[in-house]
Motif scaffolding. Structure first.
Motif, PDB file in Angstrom:
ATOM      1  N   GLN A   1      89.240 100.909 -15.244  1.00  0.00           N
ATOM      2  CA  GLN A   1      88.300 102.022 -15.196  1.00  0.00           C
ATOM      3  C   GLN A   1      88.702 103.005 -14.111  1.00  0.00           C
ATOM      4  N   ASN A   2      88.872 104.293 -14.504  1.00  0.00           N
ATOM      5  CA  ASN A   2      89.060 105.357 -13.518  1.00  0.00           C
ATOM      6  C   ASN A   2      87.663 105.828 -13.111  1.00  0.00           C
ATOM      7  N   VAL A   3      87.196 105.333 -11.991  1.00  0.00           N
ATOM      8  CA  VAL A   3      85.807 105.580 -11.579  1.00  0.00           C
ATOM      9  C   VAL A   3      85.563 107.060 -11.315  1.00  0.00           C
ATOM     10  N   ALA A   4      86.520 107.734 -10.696  1.00  0.00           N
ATOM     11  CA  ALA A   4      86.330 109.141 -10.324  1.00  0.00           C
ATOM     12  C   ALA A   4      86.127 110.028 -11.539  1.00  0.00           C
ATOM     13  N   LEU A   5      86.835 109.729 -12.642  1.00  0.00           N
ATOM     14  CA  LEU A   5      86.760 110.576 -13.841  1.00  0.00           C
ATOM     15  C   LEU A   5      85.979 109.924 -14.972  1.00  0.00           C
ATOM     16  N   ALA A   6      85.440 108.722 -14.727  1.00  0.00           N
ATOM     17  CA  ALA A   6      84.631 108.009 -15.710  1.00  0.00           C
ATOM     18  C   ALA A   6      85.369 107.831 -17.036  1.00  0.00           C
ATOM     19  N   THR A   7      86.636 107.412 -16.970  1.00  0.00           N
ATOM     20  CA  THR A   7      87.428 107.166 -18.170  1.00  0.00           C
ATOM     21  C   THR A   7      88.144 105.820 -18.043  1.00  0.00           C
ATOM     22  N   ARG A   8      88.524 105.289 -19.203  1.00  0.00           N
ATOM     23  CA  ARG A   8      89.322 104.067 -19.234  1.00  0.00           C
ATOM     24  C   ARG A   8      90.799 104.452 -19.367  1.00  0.00           C
ATOM     25  N   GLU A   9      91.633 103.807 -18.568  1.00  0.00           N
ATOM     26  CA  GLU A   9      93.059 104.074 -18.601  1.00  0.00           C
ATOM     27  C   GLU A   9      93.804 102.764 -18.779  1.00  0.00           C
ATOM     28  N   VAL A  10      95.074 102.871 -19.152  1.00  0.00           N
ATOM     29  CA  VAL A  10      95.881 101.689 -19.425  1.00  0.00           C
ATOM     30  C   VAL A  10      97.148 101.753 -18.585  1.00  0.00           C
ATOM     31  N   MET A  11      97.642 100.598 -18.205  1.00  0.00           N
ATOM     32  CA  MET A  11      98.844 100.534 -17.392  1.00  0.00           C
ATOM     33  C   MET A  11      99.708  99.385 -17.900  1.00  0.00           C
ATOM     34  N   GLY A  12     100.992  99.398 -17.495  1.00  0.00           N
ATOM     35  CA  GLY A  12     101.879  98.325 -17.913  1.00  0.00           C
ATOM     36  C   GLY A  12     103.311  98.613 -17.515  1.00  0.00           C
ATOM     37  N   PRO A  13     104.215  97.700 -17.834  1.00  0.00           N
ATOM     38  CA  PRO A  13     105.620  97.883 -17.467  1.00  0.00           C
ATOM     39  C   PRO A  13     106.199  99.170 -18.046  1.00  0.00           C
ATOM     40  N   GLY A  14     106.912  99.922 -17.204  1.00  0.00           N
ATOM     41  CA  GLY A  14     107.574 101.135 -17.665  1.00  0.00           C
ATOM     42  C   GLY A  14     106.677 102.337 -17.824  1.00  0.00           C
ATOM     43  N   ASP A  15     105.438 102.277 -17.301  1.00  0.00           N
ATOM     44  CA  ASP A  15     104.527 103.409 -17.492  1.00  0.00           C
ATOM     45  C   ASP A  15     104.772 104.550 -16.500  1.00  0.00           C
ATOM     46  N   GLY A  16     105.673 104.362 -15.551  1.00  0.00           N
ATOM     47  CA  GLY A  16     105.896 105.392 -14.540  1.00  0.00           C
ATOM     48  C   GLY A  16     106.363 106.709 -15.135  1.00  0.00           C
ATOM     49  N   TRP A  17     107.282 106.638 -16.131  1.00  0.00           N
ATOM     50  CA  TRP A  17     107.767 107.879 -16.736  1.00  0.00           C
ATOM     51  C   TRP A  17     106.629 108.604 -17.434  1.00  0.00           C
ATOM     52  N   ALA A  18     105.830 107.875 -18.192  1.00  0.00           N
ATOM     53  CA  ALA A  18     104.753 108.514 -18.944  1.00  0.00           C
ATOM     54  C   ALA A  18     103.729 109.151 -18.018  1.00  0.00           C
ATOM     55  N   ILE A  19     103.452 108.510 -16.887  1.00  0.00           N
ATOM     56  CA  ILE A  19     102.460 109.044 -15.955  1.00  0.00           C
ATOM     57  C   ILE A  19     103.007 110.247 -15.185  1.00  0.00           C
ATOM     58  N   ASN A  20     104.246 110.135 -14.725  1.00  0.00           N
ATOM     59  CA  ASN A  20     104.791 111.148 -13.821  1.00  0.00           C
ATOM     60  C   ASN A  20     105.538 112.278 -14.506  1.00  0.00           C
ATOM     61  N   SER A  21     106.079 112.036 -15.691  1.00  0.00           N
ATOM     62  CA  SER A  21     106.957 113.040 -16.306  1.00  0.00           C
ATOM     63  C   SER A  21     106.503 113.510 -17.682  1.00  0.00           C
ATOM     64  N   SER A  22     105.450 112.919 -18.234  1.00  0.00           N
ATOM     65  CA  SER A  22     105.048 113.294 -19.592  1.00  0.00           C
ATOM     66  C   SER A  22     104.568 114.736 -19.666  1.00  0.00           C
ATOM     67  N   THR A  23     103.936 115.236 -18.611  1.00  0.00           N
ATOM     68  CA  THR A  23     103.453 116.621 -18.634  1.00  0.00           C
ATOM     69  C   THR A  23     104.623 117.593 -18.726  1.00  0.00           C
TER      70      THR A  23
END
Length: 482
Positions: A289-311
């Motif tokens: 749970q992302n408490v600040a934004l009241a949303t559910r998020e997912v994490m896992g191996p190799g997610d760094g590219w998607a989080i940092n570079s997907s935009t």
């Protein structure tokens, strides 16, 4: 005495679809066929009734009011409205305004519907919100029916009502409910009132940023680009001036920076691999749970590219699509003219370009709330009205996408958080259809670009004709989609 040979047992009646049929099965099949025929006849009669469309509109919105009446009588709110009401109350009573006084997740124009809904007080917040939203939807439908003159056999208007119904759990209670009819109004007035279209698109973008994709398509492909651009700049200068006078210039672009720091939202198509990892109990993969934004998020191996570079990757795809749309519109400067001039359908280029850019925003975005489907639907509704053959496939895809979206949220959402396989498969099916819709728009845009530079042999029509065993049948099938 001679006896006749015994007769072989009668073979059971069979149907390729259902196999051997008993009398009860035959009656059931016949009943289903009759029910389907009655439904088709009734729907045709409805479409020919000049008042049926507006009766359906009134009935849909009345049903929403009735369903939410118990909450309104208690002064409660639903959906994202508790957060909106909190911001509005703090602004009006406490003098603490989003954007003016602190960074905000939405563009500054979102203050208009959020604060305006609080004019009668907190207890009537949802009532005022729904009244304003009903008015916005009515204007959108009025324009889809040529200002009320085309209510008979208007498949696009009926389709739009179906989408509003299917997405009502999010469409009626979030900001997209206002931006979607604004985009419909802008596209419907683009040819005749480009200044109004520019104002509407700019206002919609300052409420939710996604209509910027439509503006980009208009600026590239429409002959009205300068008028739309000038009026959009005027609106933007006005917004910046208001925010500046209120002392909030430092927070004006906070809706961009706050989004860039987010993780992978649970429902986003980009999050699908990590959602499946979490369901399959891959070490390190989970939902949180992302408490600040009241949303559910997912994490896992190799997610760094998607989080940092997907935009950055998303904007790279969008730039590429804009370049392809430019080639489809202007050709390639300095290239030799083709032997046969290309007849360019300007409005179709705008719509297909807007669809490609908007679906790219959804497919490659690490943020993916269910209301994002309302980014796509307005473009398809206008396309289905003005270019029904071209937009038949997107309309069918979008109908399934809308239905599956509401099945995921709110119906199966708790099961999705618990990683129920059925809920995960349902969301995966929705996301696959969104990707297919993006692929359809991107391929069609590339076709237009090839045609503009004289490479018609590379179009989908020719490719299908080469691969299909019945070339003439294949050509006719593709032509029907054009």
């Amino acid at each position: 005495m001679q006896t006749s040979p015994p007769r072989p047992p009668a073979e059971p009646t069979t149907d390729p679809a259902v196999g051997p049929r008993s009398p009860s099965v035959r009656r059931a099949v016949q009943g289903l066929r009759e029910a389907r025929s009655r439904l088709v006849r009734q729907s045709m009669l409805l479409q020919k009734n000049p008042r049926a469309l507006w009766y359906a509109f009134i009935g849909l919105h009345a049903a929403v009011f009735v369903a939410l009446t118990p909450l309104m009588l208690r002064g409660d709110v639903e959906g994202d409205l508790p957060l909106y009401r909190s911001w509005a109350s703090h602004a009006l009573s406490g003098g603490v305004w989003p954007v003016f006084d602190f960074s905000w997740v939405y563009p500054a124009g979102a203050l208009l519907p959020i604060v305006l809904s609080n004019v009668l007080g907190e207890s009537l917040y949802m009532l005022v919100w729904l009244v304003l939203l009903t008015g916005a939807n009515a204007v959108g439908l009025w324009l889809l029916t040529d200002r009320g003159r085309k209510t008979v056999d208007n498949g696009a208007a009926w389709w739009w009502l179906l989408i509003v119904f299917l997405l009502s759990p999010v469409g009626m209670l979030r900001l997209e409910g206002f931006s979607a009819p604004l985009v419909i109004a802008a596209l419907m007035t683009l040819a005749t009132r480009p200044r109004a279209a520019g104002v509407l698109l700019a206002v919609a973008t300052w409420i939710k940023v996604w209509p910027a994709a439509v503006i980009a398509a208009v600026v590239v492909a429409s002959n009205r680009r300068m008028t739309v651009l000038r009026t959009g700049v005027v609106v933007t200068v006005g917004v910046v001036a208001v925010v500046g006078l209120a002392g909030g210039l430092s927070n004006l672009s906070s809706f961009i920076t706050m989004q860039s720091s987010r993780g992978l939202q649970l429902e986003a198509p980009l999050s699908t691999p990590w959602l499946w990892m979490a369901m399959l109990r891959v070490p390190g993969a989970s939902i949180y749970q992302n408490v600040a934004l009241a949303t559910r998020e997912v994490m896992g191996p190799g997610d760094g590219w998607a989080i940092n570079s997907s935009t950055e990757f998303m904007f790279g795809v969008i730039i590429a699509l804009v370049a392809i749309l430019s080639v489809a519109t202007f050709g390639i400067p300095g290239a030799r003219p083709t032997a046969r001039p290309v007849v360019r359908d300007e409005f179709q280029l705008v719509l297909v370009g807007a669809l490609a850019l908007t679906t790219a925003f959804v497919v490659f975005n690490k943020v993916g709330s269910p209301q994002y489907m309302l980014w796509i639907a307005p473009i398809v509704a206008v396309g289905l009205l003005v270019r029904p053959r071209t937009f038949h496939v997107p309309a069918v895809l979008m109908g399934w996408i809308a239905g599956l979206t509401t099945l995921v949220f709110p119906i199966l959402y708790l099961a999705l958080i618990d990683l129920n396989p059925i809920a995960v498969l349902t969301l995966a099916a929705r996301n696959v259809l969104v990707i297919v819709l993006f692929g359809w728009a991107a391929v069609r845009l590339v076709e237009y670009a090839f045609e503009a530079v004289g490479l018609e042999g590379w179009t989908l029509r020719r490719a299908v004709a080469r691969l299909a065993p019945d070339r003439e049948l294949a050509l006719r099938a593709v032509d029907r989609q054009r």
